[in-house]
Design a protein around this motif. Structure first.
Motif, mmCIF file in Angstrom:
data_model
loop_
_atom_site.group_PDB
_atom_site.id
_atom_site.type_symbol
_atom_site.label_atom_id
_atom_site.label_comp_id
_atom_site.label_asym_id
_atom_site.label_seq_id
_atom_site.Cartn_x
_atom_site.Cartn_y
_atom_site.Cartn_z
ATOM 1 N N SER A 161 0.882 -1.259 0.082
ATOM 2 C CA SER A 161 -0.020 -0.069 -0.052
ATOM 3 C C SER A 161 0.919 1.488 0.020
ATOM 4 C CB SER A 161 -0.894 0.020 1.239
ATOM 5 O OG SER A 161 -0.316 0.021 2.409
ATOM 6 N N ALA A 162 2.104 1.157 0.506
ATOM 7 C CA ALA A 162 3.053 2.192 0.557
ATOM 8 C C ALA A 162 3.579 2.642 -0.811
ATOM 9 C CB ALA A 162 4.140 2.029 1.542
ATOM 10 N N LEU A 163 3.633 1.560 -1.826
ATOM 11 C CA LEU A 163 3.884 1.815 -3.094
ATOM 12 C C LEU A 163 3.038 2.532 -3.936
ATOM 13 C CD1 LEU A 163 5.582 -1.795 -3.742
ATOM 14 C CD2 LEU A 163 6.785 0.510 -2.779
ATOM 15 N N THR A 164 3.286 3.100 -5.024
ATOM 16 C CA THR A 164 2.245 3.581 -5.849
ATOM 17 C C THR A 164 1.761 2.404 -6.926
ATOM 18 O OG1 THR A 164 4.282 4.227 -7.549
ATOM 19 C CG2 THR A 164 3.510 5.809 -6.026
ATOM 20 N N HIS A 165 0.750 2.778 -7.547
ATOM 21 C CA HIS A 165 0.011 1.934 -8.487
ATOM 22 C C HIS A 165 0.006 2.538 -9.872
ATOM 23 C CE1 HIS A 165 -1.319 -0.937 -5.338
ATOM 24 N NE2 HIS A 165 -1.353 0.073 -4.545
ATOM 25 N N GLY A 166 1.256 2.543 -10.488
ATOM 26 C CA GLY A 166 1.307 3.534 -11.571
ATOM 27 C C GLY A 166 1.536 2.478 -12.993
ATOM 28 N N LEU A 167 1.663 1.358 -12.828
ATOM 29 C CA LEU A 167 1.671 0.336 -13.953
ATOM 30 C C LEU A 167 0.430 0.072 -14.744
ATOM 31 C CD1 LEU A 167 4.266 -2.257 -12.479
ATOM 32 C CD2 LEU A 167 4.863 -0.163 -14.315
ATOM 33 N N LYS A 168 0.243 0.292 -15.883
ATOM 34 C CA LYS A 168 -0.976 -0.232 -16.487
ATOM 35 C C LYS A 168 -0.894 -1.511 -17.090
ATOM 36 C CE LYS A 168 -1.219 4.739 -18.036
ATOM 37 N NZ LYS A 168 -2.184 5.052 -17.161
ATOM 38 N N GLN A 169 -1.973 -2.019 -17.770
ATOM 39 C CA GLN A 169 -2.098 -3.359 -18.324
ATOM 40 C C GLN A 169 -0.988 -3.614 -19.474
ATOM 41 O OE1 GLN A 169 -3.987 -6.037 -17.029
ATOM 42 N NE2 GLN A 169 -2.642 -7.176 -18.448
ATOM 43 N N ARG A 170 -1.036 -2.647 -20.280
ATOM 44 C CA ARG A 170 0.131 -2.704 -21.409
ATOM 45 C C ARG A 170 1.437 -2.801 -20.950
ATOM 46 N NH1 ARG A 170 2.839 2.004 -22.779
ATOM 47 N NH2 ARG A 170 1.928 3.923 -21.576
ATOM 48 N N HIS A 171 1.883 -2.280 -19.739
ATOM 49 C CA HIS A 171 3.087 -2.413 -19.040
ATOM 50 C C HIS A 171 3.265 -3.947 -18.408
ATOM 51 C CE1 HIS A 171 3.146 2.147 -17.935
ATOM 52 N NE2 HIS A 171 3.539 1.750 -18.989
ATOM 53 N N LEU A 172 2.152 -4.542 -17.853
ATOM 54 C CA LEU A 172 2.319 -5.800 -17.190
ATOM 55 C C LEU A 172 2.347 -6.954 -18.390
ATOM 56 C CD1 LEU A 172 -0.205 -5.891 -14.282
ATOM 57 C CD2 LEU A 172 2.332 -5.547 -14.361
ATOM 58 N N SER A 173 1.588 -6.648 -19.355
ATOM 59 C CA SER A 173 1.840 -7.511 -20.688
ATOM 60 C C SER A 173 3.212 -7.643 -21.060
ATOM 61 C CB SER A 173 0.665 -7.365 -21.801
ATOM 62 O OG SER A 173 -0.597 -7.345 -21.235
ATOM 63 N N MET A 174 3.492 -6.428 -21.431
ATOM 64 C CA MET A 174 5.120 -6.532 -22.052
ATOM 65 C C MET A 174 6.267 -6.860 -21.251
ATOM 66 S SD MET A 174 4.102 -5.952 -24.944
ATOM 67 C CE MET A 174 5.998 -5.888 -25.671
ATOM 68 N N ILE A 175 5.880 -6.740 -19.805
ATOM 69 C CA ILE A 175 7.169 -7.060 -18.788
ATOM 70 C C ILE A 175 6.674 -8.412 -18.862
ATOM 71 C CG2 ILE A 175 7.236 -7.283 -16.359
ATOM 72 C CD1 ILE A 175 6.531 -4.476 -16.010
ATOM 73 N N ALA A 176 5.646 -9.229 -18.913
ATOM 74 C CA ALA A 176 5.603 -10.608 -19.095
ATOM 75 C C ALA A 176 6.454 -11.336 -20.135
ATOM 76 C CB ALA A 176 4.212 -11.212 -18.866
ATOM 77 N N LEU A 177 6.004 -10.707 -21.216
ATOM 78 C CA LEU A 177 6.778 -11.099 -22.635
ATOM 79 C C LEU A 177 8.071 -10.916 -22.498
ATOM 80 C CD1 LEU A 177 4.113 -9.966 -25.111
ATOM 81 C CD2 LEU A 177 4.745 -12.389 -24.465
ATOM 82 N N GLY A 178 8.662 -9.545 -22.091
ATOM 83 C CA GLY A 178 9.884 -9.215 -22.364
ATOM 84 C C GLY A 178 10.940 -9.976 -21.384
ATOM 85 N N GLY A 179 10.345 -10.090 -20.091
ATOM 86 C CA GLY A 179 11.123 -10.865 -18.804
ATOM 87 C C GLY A 179 11.797 -12.144 -19.148
ATOM 88 N N VAL A 180 11.531 -12.704 -20.259
ATOM 89 C CA VAL A 180 11.889 -13.960 -20.419
ATOM 90 C C VAL A 180 12.728 -14.042 -21.841
ATOM 91 C CG1 VAL A 180 10.802 -15.490 -19.056
ATOM 92 C CG2 VAL A 180 10.136 -14.991 -21.582
ATOM 93 N N ILE A 181 12.388 -12.934 -22.590
ATOM 94 C CA ILE A 181 13.278 -12.697 -23.827
ATOM 95 C C ILE A 181 14.308 -12.009 -23.657
ATOM 96 C CG2 ILE A 181 13.183 -11.843 -26.409
ATOM 97 C CD1 ILE A 181 10.041 -12.332 -25.992
ATOM 98 N N GLY A 182 15.626 -12.757 -23.449
ATOM 99 C CA GLY A 182 16.659 -12.116 -22.992
ATOM 100 C C GLY A 182 18.118 -12.705 -23.585
ATOM 101 N N ALA A 183 19.561 -12.266 -23.222
ATOM 102 C CA ALA A 183 20.449 -12.816 -23.832
ATOM 103 C C ALA A 183 20.547 -14.314 -23.663
ATOM 104 C CB ALA A 183 21.822 -12.100 -23.173
ATOM 105 N N GLY A 184 19.804 -14.906 -22.633
ATOM 106 C CA GLY A 184 19.821 -16.277 -22.617
ATOM 107 C C GLY A 184 19.241 -17.091 -24.066
ATOM 108 N N LEU A 185 18.333 -16.463 -24.445
ATOM 109 C CA LEU A 185 17.673 -17.009 -25.727
ATOM 110 C C LEU A 185 18.754 -16.475 -26.875
ATOM 111 C CD1 LEU A 185 15.647 -18.029 -27.277
ATOM 112 C CD2 LEU A 185 14.309 -15.884 -27.493
#
Length: 480
Positions: A31-55
């Motif tokens: 509750s002390a943190l802000t809630h500034g992330l939108k759905q488009r942010h979460l969707s791309m974080i989910a996708l981008g989080g595993v697409i890295g140099a390992g791939l």
């Protein structure tokens, strides 16, 4: 689920009892943190989080070992990862928390489990920040020879330190665009690859199945090569956990994490398995370039695309910078959550203007310290650090699976309406995933290259678990 749903402690069970205020503390931290992330942010974080140099780079070693069977290896490990993501999505949609799996482990197993999983993950992310900084600096110094690597690492650290010290929406925007570029790059790669396979890309001929059957066949190095490729594929998928950490700072955490998990899983499988299928169909698996400069570069070069090396260097640089940004964010939120639950030094959990700035700063400094160790003590201390974090993600996945196995029954009994996301084939699916993780541990013990990683990670886990148990018993003794 409310804190009253935790199983009541019984005599002699202080190690597994969950403190009554653990859920409340986690909720206060969020509750002390802000809630500034939108759905488009979460969707791309989910996708981008595993697409890295390992791939983009690391998969080359897997292809060189497993040959065309790397497609099966990535499919198997991808299925395991989809199960883990589904389990984590179920718990995070029911109880969004910036501590993610650490909070779930504390509620399901006990504070010692939350302590162990959380701090092990924090160490993993901080060391990874340093590694990614070094990798990004090497690319830039290749373009600008003579410039010191450490200066570029320091610059990258400063940029992402500033990004994460500001409002969370800044982190979200950076990750949105970073992830968008990565997704666009891999999508374009898949389109070009499919066109080449069909023989309709100008200047190319359809390869047919020649590369899949030739040079030793589909399984050229036998079961040993396949096992090495399988292990390489498992650890290439790390990064999916960030979206459930970020969900706590979104506008609608429950809906956000549920949608992100559902949409990301099949896309991740498509990107990973699809990429491997395209690469081994177009390029001979034993082409030296696959292992030395990376399979994506080798494929683009094979297709005669000019500037393939520079194109891939730009994509890899974006992937590394994205990972740095996300890992500083994830480490700071995990530390903040742990402190709020009494699992770390209070100063580390200070929140200012909705941002845990002390945790951001400490996580970044720890990451930069790892960079300095790579220069000062590359053969002992830094090598030990790398081994220590080698299998942490697998330890985290085990905590996720055990927690989901225990919490699902409580949710069904006490708050079934919170099961917005459901684990497939429960409990069989969860048990199969746990068995698969145990199998991966055995395979790691079997291979000399991964045995040291497993032992070092095991030592870190045991040390943290012992500290967690001692802290939990002391807390119980004080209360009594």
């Amino acid at each position: 689920m409310s804190r009253t749903s935790a199983s009541p402690p019984t005599a002699g069970s202080e190690v597994s009892a969950v403190p009554a205020g653990s859920d409340v503390s986690a909720a206060k931290a969020d509750s002390a943190l802000t809630h500034g992330l939108k759905q488009r942010h979460l969707s791309m974080i989910a996708l981008g989080g595993v697409i890295g140099a390992g791939l983009f780079v690391g998969s080359g070693a897997g292809i060189a070992s497993a040959g065309p069977s790397i497609v099966i290896a990535y499919a198997i490990s991808g299925l395991l990862v989809m199960f883990v993501m589904r389990m984590l999505g179920e718990m995070s949609a029911a109880n969004p928390a910036s501590g993610s799996f650490s909070v779930h482990a504390e509620r399901a197993i006990g504070p010692w489990a939350g302590f162990t999983a959380g701090w092990a993950f924090w160490v993993l992310l901080c060391v990874a920040v340093g590694l990614e900084g070094i990798g990004a600096a090497k690319i830039v110094t290749g373009w600008l020879p003579g410039t010191p690597e450490w200066a570029w690492v320091a610059l990258f650290m400063a940029v992402f330190l500033g990004t994460n010290l500001a409002a969370v929406k800044n982190f979200g925007e950076f990750e949105f665009w970073f992830a968008s570029l990565k997704v666009a790059a891999i999508t374009l790669f898949l389109v070009l690859g499919v066109l080449a396979i069909l023989g309709v890309l100008p200047g190319t001929d359809a390869p047919g199945g020649a590369n899949l059957r030739g040079d030793g066949g589909f399984l050229p190095n036998g079961s040993n090569g396949f096992i090495i490729g399988l292990l390489a594929s498992v650890f290439a998928y790390g990064g999916l956990e960030t979206v459930t950490i970020a969900a706590a700072e979104s506008e609608n955490p429950v809906r956000g994490v549920a949608k992100a998990v559902r949409t990301a899983m099949w896309r991740i499988a498509l990107f990973y398995v699809g990429s491997m299928a395209v690469i081994v169909t177009l390029v001979p698996w034993d082409d030296p370039k696959v292992a030395t400069v990376g399979p994506f570069y080798a494929t683009l070069d094979h297709l005669g695309i000019s500037g393939a090396a520079e194109i891939m260097n730009v994509v890899i640089l974006i992937a590394l910078l994205s990972a740095m940004n996300a890992n500083i964010y994830g480490a700071s939120r995990m530390a903040c959550s742990l402190v709020a639950r009494g699992q770390g030094p209070k100063r580390l959990g200070r929140v200012s203007s909705g941002v845990p700035r002390t945790a951001v700063l400490v996580s970044s400094v720890f990451g930069f310290l790892c960079v300095l160790l790579s220069y000062w003590r590359p053969d002992d201390v830094f090598a030990w650090l790398l081994n220590m974090i080698g299998a942490v993600i697998l330890v985290v996945w085990i905590f996720i699976a055990v927690s989901q196995l225990l919490l699902r029954r409580r949710l069904e009994r006490e708050a079934p309406e919170k099961l917005v996301v459901r684990m497939w084939l429960f409990p069989v699916g969860t048990l199969v995933a746990l068995a698969a993780m145990a199998g991966i541990f055995l395979l790691m013990l079997r291979e000399p290259d991964t045995r040291d990683q497993l032992l070092a990670t095991g030592a870190l886990t045991v040390v943290l678990a012992v500290i967690g148990v001692v802290r939990q018993r002391r807390a119980a003794a004080v209360k009594n």
